[in-house]
Design an enzyme around this catalytic site. Structure first.
Site, short mmCIF file in Angstrom:
data_model
loop_
_atom_site.label_atom_id
_atom_site.label_comp_id
_atom_site.label_asym_id
_atom_site.label_seq_id
_atom_site.Cartn_x
_atom_site.Cartn_y
_atom_site.Cartn_z
N ASP A 89 0.82 -1.21 0.00
CA ASP A 89 0.00 0.00 0.00
C ASP A 89 0.85 1.25 0.00
O ASP A 89 0.46 2.29 -0.51
CB ASP A 89 -0.92 -0.02 1.22
CG ASP A 89 -1.84 -1.22 1.16
OD1 ASP A 89 -2.47 -1.42 0.11
OD2 ASP A 89 -1.85 -2.01 2.12
N GLU A 108 0.79 -12.99 4.05
CA GLU A 108 1.81 -12.30 3.25
C GLU A 108 3.11 -12.16 4.03
O GLU A 108 4.19 -12.38 3.51
CB GLU A 108 1.32 -10.91 2.83
CG GLU A 108 0.22 -10.94 1.80
CD GLU A 108 -0.36 -9.57 1.53
OE1 GLU A 108 -0.24 -8.68 2.39
OE2 GLU A 108 -0.94 -9.40 0.44
O1 DER Z 1 -2.95 -6.28 1.27
C1 DER Z 1 -1.85 -6.11 0.70
O2 DER Z 1 -0.80 -5.79 1.31
C2 DER Z 1 -1.81 -6.27 -0.77
O3 DER Z 1 -0.52 -6.58 -1.18
C3 DER Z 1 -2.38 -5.01 -1.43
O4 DER Z 1 -2.56 -3.98 -0.50
C4 DER Z 1 -1.55 -4.49 -2.58
O5 DER Z 1 -2.34 -3.54 -3.20
P1 DER Z 1 -2.55 -3.48 -4.79
O6 DER Z 1 -3.93 -3.96 -5.04
O7 DER Z 1 -2.33 -2.05 -5.10
O8 DER Z 1 -1.52 -4.39 -5.44
#
Ligand code: DER
Length: 236
Positions: A89, A108
């Protein structure tokens, strides 16, 4: 290119540089940028990908791998991952990230830490100098439902996030529920509180009922940002 083009540019560049023939176990993140990562990996050919296993970071990530007909694996079977690629983000100058916009940051972070190299791909909007500059929603925090009200209270009255709030669903009555059956709290912090993200991470993580915090400090090796002019900015 617009935002989608910028995401594709970042993803393609990162895959070309970091997903090499000898990489066999690959972690796939979540969000709207990683589909371009999978797309580019597929272009490396079925022969090469037949010898690889792809580890998902949640339901959406798993469906991406299945739809691409790539081999699916679990992190309890592949404890060490060659490379994990994921979105973010917001990324600061030291490669600290706010993650969790997609409410997937627990799995993640497991795959980011399990990887020999963790690579971020994003469009230019995520490229910041300090955390909290652009991503105004605050720090995503996964909490067990039983404790969410106490965690909210502690964030608001002890940790300095008076506007912390439970993340409500859009297509469902009630709160967002994660792949781990937990809730998410979004906690905005002022710049002076978030300027040391790793100490803020520790404070939040120690609140009873917190499962994981969307601050990824000292994990990423590199970040690729697609820009509006068709160039790519690389931070490492
Ligand atoms: O939740 C997260 O961290 C995801 O990786 C996401 O936030 C990434 O965002 P994006 O849709 O802009 O790739």
């Amino acid at each position: 290119p617009g935002i989608e083009g910028a995401k594709q540019l970042a993803a393609y560049t990162a895959v070309d540089k970091h997903i090499l023939p000898h990489h066999k176990i690959i972690g796939i993140g979540s969000g709207s940028t990683v589909p371009y990562v999978v797309e580019r990996i597929m272009q490396q050919g079925t022969e090469l990908n037949k010898g690889r296993t792809f580890i998902p970071t949640g339901f959406q990530s798993k469906e991406l791998i299945i739809e691409a007909r790539l081999n699916l694996g679990d992190v309890d079977q592949y404890l060490t991952i060659d490379v994990t690629i994921d979105g973010a983000d917001e990324v600061d100058a030291q490669l600290n990230c706010i993650k969790g916009g997609g409410a997937c940051h627990l799995r993640e972070k497991v795959l980011a830490e399990a990887a020999k190299s963790f690579i971020i791909v994003a469009d230019y909007r995520k490229n910041g100098k300090y955390l909290g500059e652009n991503f105004a929603h605050g720090v995503p925090i996964e909490v067990v439902p039983f404790a969410y009200a106490k965690v909210l209270q502690n964030l608001r009255s002890v940790l300095g996030s008076p506007n912390a709030s439970l993340r409500m669903a859009k297509a469902k009555a009630g709160p967002v529920v994660t792949d781990n059956a937990n809730f998410v709290i979004d906690a905005p912090f002022s710049r002076d509180l978030i300027k040391d993200p790793s100490s803020l991470l520790t404070k939040i993580k120690l609140l009873t009922g917190v499962v994981e915090v969307g601050l990824f400090c000292n994990i990423a090796q590199a970040a690729y940002f697609g820009n509006q002019d068709g160039s790519v900015t690389i931070k490492r």
